[in-house]
Design a protein around this motif. Structure first.
Motif, PDB file in Angstrom:
ATOM      1  N   SER A  79      50.899  77.057   9.593  1.00  0.00           N
ATOM      2  CA  SER A  79      50.156  78.293   9.380  1.00  0.00           C
ATOM      3  C   SER A  79      48.731  78.026   8.901  1.00  0.00           C
ATOM      4  O   SER A  79      47.930  78.939   8.857  1.00  0.00           O
ATOM      5  CB  SER A  79      50.892  79.188   8.379  1.00  0.00           C
ATOM      6  N   LEU A  80      48.413  76.792   8.516  1.00  0.00           N
ATOM      7  CA  LEU A  80      47.054  76.486   8.101  1.00  0.00           C
ATOM      8  C   LEU A  80      46.129  76.519   9.312  1.00  0.00           C
ATOM      9  O   LEU A  80      46.485  76.033  10.385  1.00  0.00           O
ATOM     10  CB  LEU A  80      46.980  75.094   7.452  1.00  0.00           C
ATOM     11  N   PRO A  81      44.949  77.095   9.142  1.00  0.00           N
ATOM     12  CA  PRO A  81      44.025  77.143  10.272  1.00  0.00           C
ATOM     13  C   PRO A  81      43.540  75.739  10.645  1.00  0.00           C
ATOM     14  O   PRO A  81      43.579  74.821   9.841  1.00  0.00           O
ATOM     15  CB  PRO A  81      42.873  78.010   9.756  1.00  0.00           C
ATOM     16  N   GLN A  82      43.068  75.610  11.858  1.00  0.00           N
ATOM     17  CA  GLN A  82      42.620  74.310  12.346  1.00  0.00           C
ATOM     18  C   GLN A  82      41.211  74.017  11.837  1.00  0.00           C
ATOM     19  O   GLN A  82      40.341  74.879  11.864  1.00  0.00           O
ATOM     20  CB  GLN A  82      42.650  74.303  13.872  1.00  0.00           C
ATOM     21  N   ALA A  83      41.009  72.789  11.366  1.00  0.00           N
ATOM     22  CA  ALA A  83      39.699  72.384  10.861  1.00  0.00           C
ATOM     23  C   ALA A  83      38.838  71.877  12.016  1.00  0.00           C
ATOM     24  O   ALA A  83      39.347  71.360  13.007  1.00  0.00           O
ATOM     25  CB  ALA A  83      39.865  71.287   9.818  1.00  0.00           C
ATOM     26  N   PHE A  84      37.513  72.016  11.880  1.00  0.00           N
ATOM     27  CA  PHE A  84      36.611  71.522  12.918  1.00  0.00           C
ATOM     28  C   PHE A  84      35.730  70.380  12.430  1.00  0.00           C
ATOM     29  O   PHE A  84      35.039  69.757  13.220  1.00  0.00           O
ATOM     30  CB  PHE A  84      35.755  72.660  13.487  1.00  0.00           C
ATOM     31  N   ALA A  85      35.752  70.096  11.109  1.00  0.00           N
ATOM     32  CA  ALA A  85      34.943  68.991  10.581  1.00  0.00           C
ATOM     33  C   ALA A  85      35.599  68.470   9.305  1.00  0.00           C
ATOM     34  O   ALA A  85      36.395  69.173   8.672  1.00  0.00           O
ATOM     35  CB  ALA A  85      33.528  69.459  10.282  1.00  0.00           C
ATOM     36  N   LYS A  86      35.237  67.241   8.955  1.00  0.00           N
ATOM     37  CA  LYS A  86      35.783  66.623   7.747  1.00  0.00           C
ATOM     38  C   LYS A  86      34.627  66.073   6.911  1.00  0.00           C
ATOM     39  O   LYS A  86      33.724  65.438   7.447  1.00  0.00           O
ATOM     40  CB  LYS A  86      36.750  65.496   8.121  1.00  0.00           C
ATOM     41  N   VAL A  87      34.694  66.318   5.600  1.00  0.00           N
ATOM     42  CA  VAL A  87      33.642  65.848   4.695  1.00  0.00           C
ATOM     43  C   VAL A  87      33.882  64.366   4.423  1.00  0.00           C
ATOM     44  O   VAL A  87      34.956  63.981   3.964  1.00  0.00           O
ATOM     45  CB  VAL A  87      33.672  66.642   3.366  1.00  0.00           C
ATOM     46  N   ASN A  88      32.881  63.515   4.723  1.00  0.00           N
ATOM     47  CA  ASN A  88      33.065  62.084   4.477  1.00  0.00           C
ATOM     48  C   ASN A  88      32.202  61.582   3.324  1.00  0.00           C
ATOM     49  O   ASN A  88      32.346  60.446   2.900  1.00  0.00           O
ATOM     50  CB  ASN A  88      32.826  61.257   5.744  1.00  0.00           C
ATOM     51  N   ALA A  89      31.286  62.397   2.809  1.00  0.00           N
ATOM     52  CA  ALA A  89      30.471  61.993   1.657  1.00  0.00           C
ATOM     53  C   ALA A  89      29.920  63.232   0.969  1.00  0.00           C
ATOM     54  O   ALA A  89      29.551  64.202   1.629  1.00  0.00           O
ATOM     55  CB  ALA A  89      29.328  61.094   2.097  1.00  0.00           C
ATOM     56  N   PRO A  92      26.651  63.092  -5.679  1.00  0.00           N
ATOM     57  CA  PRO A  92      26.792  63.683  -7.018  1.00  0.00           C
ATOM     58  C   PRO A  92      25.521  64.445  -7.414  1.00  0.00           C
ATOM     59  O   PRO A  92      24.407  64.004  -7.144  1.00  0.00           O
ATOM     60  CB  PRO A  92      27.002  62.473  -7.931  1.00  0.00           C
ATOM     61  N   GLY A  93      25.713  65.612  -8.019  1.00  0.00           N
ATOM     62  CA  GLY A  93      24.590  66.424  -8.463  1.00  0.00           C
ATOM     63  C   GLY A  93      23.991  67.301  -7.379  1.00  0.00           C
ATOM     64  O   GLY A  93      23.056  68.062  -7.633  1.00  0.00           O
ATOM     65  N   SER A  94      24.499  67.214  -6.165  1.00  0.00           N
ATOM     66  CA  SER A  94      23.967  68.009  -5.055  1.00  0.00           C
ATOM     67  C   SER A  94      24.582  69.411  -5.075  1.00  0.00           C
ATOM     68  O   SER A  94      25.584  69.650  -5.743  1.00  0.00           O
ATOM     69  CB  SER A  94      24.316  67.329  -3.730  1.00  0.00           C
ATOM     70  N   PRO A  95      23.979  70.363  -4.331  1.00  0.00           N
ATOM     71  CA  PRO A  95      24.577  71.705  -4.244  1.00  0.00           C
ATOM     72  C   PRO A  95      26.036  71.671  -3.753  1.00  0.00           C
ATOM     73  O   PRO A  95      26.869  72.429  -4.233  1.00  0.00           O
ATOM     74  CB  PRO A  95      23.677  72.434  -3.249  1.00  0.00           C
ATOM     75  N   ALA A  96      26.342  70.775  -2.808  1.00  0.00           N
ATOM     76  CA  ALA A  96      27.721  70.665  -2.302  1.00  0.00           C
ATOM     77  C   ALA A  96      28.658  70.199  -3.415  1.00  0.00           C
ATOM     78  O   ALA A  96      29.762  70.718  -3.585  1.00  0.00           O
ATOM     79  CB  ALA A  96      27.772  69.699  -1.122  1.00  0.00           C
ATOM     80  N   SER A  97      28.214  69.219  -4.199  1.00  0.00           N
ATOM     81  CA  SER A  97      29.022  68.697  -5.299  1.00  0.00           C
ATOM     82  C   SER A  97      29.231  69.759  -6.374  1.00  0.00           C
ATOM     83  O   SER A  97      30.334  69.936  -6.882  1.00  0.00           O
ATOM     84  CB  SER A  97      28.345  67.466  -5.900  1.00  0.00           C
ATOM     85  N   MET A 149      35.558  78.573  -1.378  1.00  0.00           N
ATOM     86  CA  MET A 149      34.498  78.314  -2.366  1.00  0.00           C
ATOM     87  C   MET A 149      33.194  78.924  -1.884  1.00  0.00           C
ATOM     88  O   MET A 149      33.030  79.207  -0.697  1.00  0.00           O
ATOM     89  CB  MET A 149      34.355  76.811  -2.629  1.00  0.00           C
ATOM     90  N   GLY A 150      32.270  79.103  -2.811  1.00  0.00           N
ATOM     91  CA  GLY A 150      30.934  79.581  -2.469  1.00  0.00           C
ATOM     92  C   GLY A 150      29.962  78.410  -2.566  1.00  0.00           C
ATOM     93  O   GLY A 150      29.976  77.662  -3.538  1.00  0.00           O
ATOM     94  N   LEU A 151      29.129  78.247  -1.559  1.00  0.00           N
ATOM     95  CA  LEU A 151      28.178  77.133  -1.514  1.00  0.00           C
ATOM     96  C   LEU A 151      26.791  77.715  -1.238  1.00  0.00           C
ATOM     97  O   LEU A 151      26.596  78.424  -0.252  1.00  0.00           O
ATOM     98  CB  LEU A 151      28.594  76.157  -0.410  1.00  0.00           C
ATOM     99  N   THR A 152      25.850  77.424  -2.134  1.00  0.00           N
ATOM    100  CA  THR A 152      24.484  77.940  -1.963  1.00  0.00           C
ATOM    101  C   THR A 152      23.561  76.791  -1.580  1.00  0.00           C
ATOM    102  O   THR A 152      23.245  75.935  -2.409  1.00  0.00           O
ATOM    103  CB  THR A 152      23.996  78.599  -3.271  1.00  0.00           C
ATOM    104  N   PRO A 153      23.114  76.722  -0.315  1.00  0.00           N
ATOM    105  CA  PRO A 153      22.170  75.678   0.091  1.00  0.00           C
ATOM    106  C   PRO A 153      20.831  75.882  -0.620  1.00  0.00           C
ATOM    107  O   PRO A 153      20.321  76.999  -0.674  1.00  0.00           O
ATOM    108  CB  PRO A 153      22.011  75.889   1.598  1.00  0.00           C
ATOM    109  N   GLY A 160      18.052  66.908   2.132  1.00  0.00           N
ATOM    110  CA  GLY A 160      18.722  68.069   2.704  1.00  0.00           C
ATOM    111  C   GLY A 160      18.896  69.196   1.705  1.00  0.00           C
ATOM    112  O   GLY A 160      18.415  69.156   0.574  1.00  0.00           O
ATOM    113  N   LEU A 161      19.638  70.224   2.143  1.00  0.00           N
ATOM    114  CA  LEU A 161      19.866  71.404   1.298  1.00  0.00           C
ATOM    115  C   LEU A 161      21.283  71.400   0.713  1.00  0.00           C
ATOM    116  O   LEU A 161      21.593  72.263  -0.101  1.00  0.00           O
ATOM    117  CB  LEU A 161      19.647  72.683   2.111  1.00  0.00           C
ATOM    118  N   LEU A 162      22.134  70.471   1.167  1.00  0.00           N
ATOM    119  CA  LEU A 162      23.523  70.443   0.707  1.00  0.00           C
ATOM    120  C   LEU A 162      23.875  69.194  -0.094  1.00  0.00           C
ATOM    121  O   LEU A 162      24.519  69.269  -1.125  1.00  0.00           O
ATOM    122  CB  LEU A 162      24.495  70.546   1.895  1.00  0.00           C
ATOM    123  N   GLY A 163      23.515  68.019   0.441  1.00  0.00           N
ATOM    124  CA  GLY A 163      23.881  66.744  -0.207  1.00  0.00           C
ATOM    125  C   GLY A 163      25.242  66.312   0.204  1.00  0.00           C
ATOM    126  O   GLY A 163      26.034  65.864  -0.550  1.00  0.00           O
TER     127      GLY A 163
END
Length: 163
Positions: A79-89, A92-97, A149-153, A160-163
């Motif tokens: 029932s989990l939706p299909q993913a289209f990408a995987k985070v590989n990095a 630390p301290g970035s907006p994504a982190s 989650m909420g992510l603000t670039p 970049g804007l994410l890290g």
């Protein structure tokens, strides 16, 4: 009586009944003790059988519970939706982190991009550029569970804007 227990002889060396003890009382006591021992054996047998049945039921229940848990896990994975990408990095301290994104998260939804309209990573870059300073809704699969989650670039010390 006079050191006579369950196994001592009730006759003397010549085979005559002993006259120093009350034979009737000793035989009655022996009989009562043997009856009590037989009752005890029967009860212990019932207890043993009941324990075997109890443990057999618990073992069956445990097996059923495991099978149900496995079936539920399988259906949950389906029932989990299909993913289209995987985070590989994640830097630390970035907006994504800061937003909670982690390495090995599988991205299911990134703003308006999902598995149905994803073509390449340029789709994500476009969404990020148009959303600088505004929160994006991001859905990932982490350890087999769906996480929102909420992510603000935004601009930060790194690239970049994410890290």
């Amino acid at each position: 009586q006079k050191g006579v227990g369950m196994n001592e002889p009730l006759v003397d060396a010549e085979g005559f009944p002993r006259d120093d003890i009350d034979l009737y009382q000793v035989r009655t006591a022996r009989h009562n003790i043997i009856c009590l021992q037989n009752d005890h054996k029967a009860l212990m047998k019932q207890v043993e059988e009941a324990l075997h049945q109890l443990h057999a039921r618990e073992k069956e229940k445990h097996a059923r519970d495991e099978a149900e848990a496995l079936a539920e896990a399988m259906s949950q994975n389906q029932s989990l939706p299909q993913a289209f990408a995987k985070v590989n990095a994640v830097t630390p301290g970035s907006p994504a982190s800061i937003s909670g994104l982690q390495v090995d998260d599988e991205i299911v939804e990134f703003g308006s991009v999902n598995v149905n309209n994803f073509q390449n990573l340029q789709n994500i870059a476009t969404v990020v550029q148009h959303s600088e300073g505004r929160p994006l809704s991001v859905t990932v699969i982490r350890s087999g569970k769906k996480v929102h989650m909420g992510l603000t670039p935004k601009r930060w010390a790194g690239k970049g804007l994410l890290g």
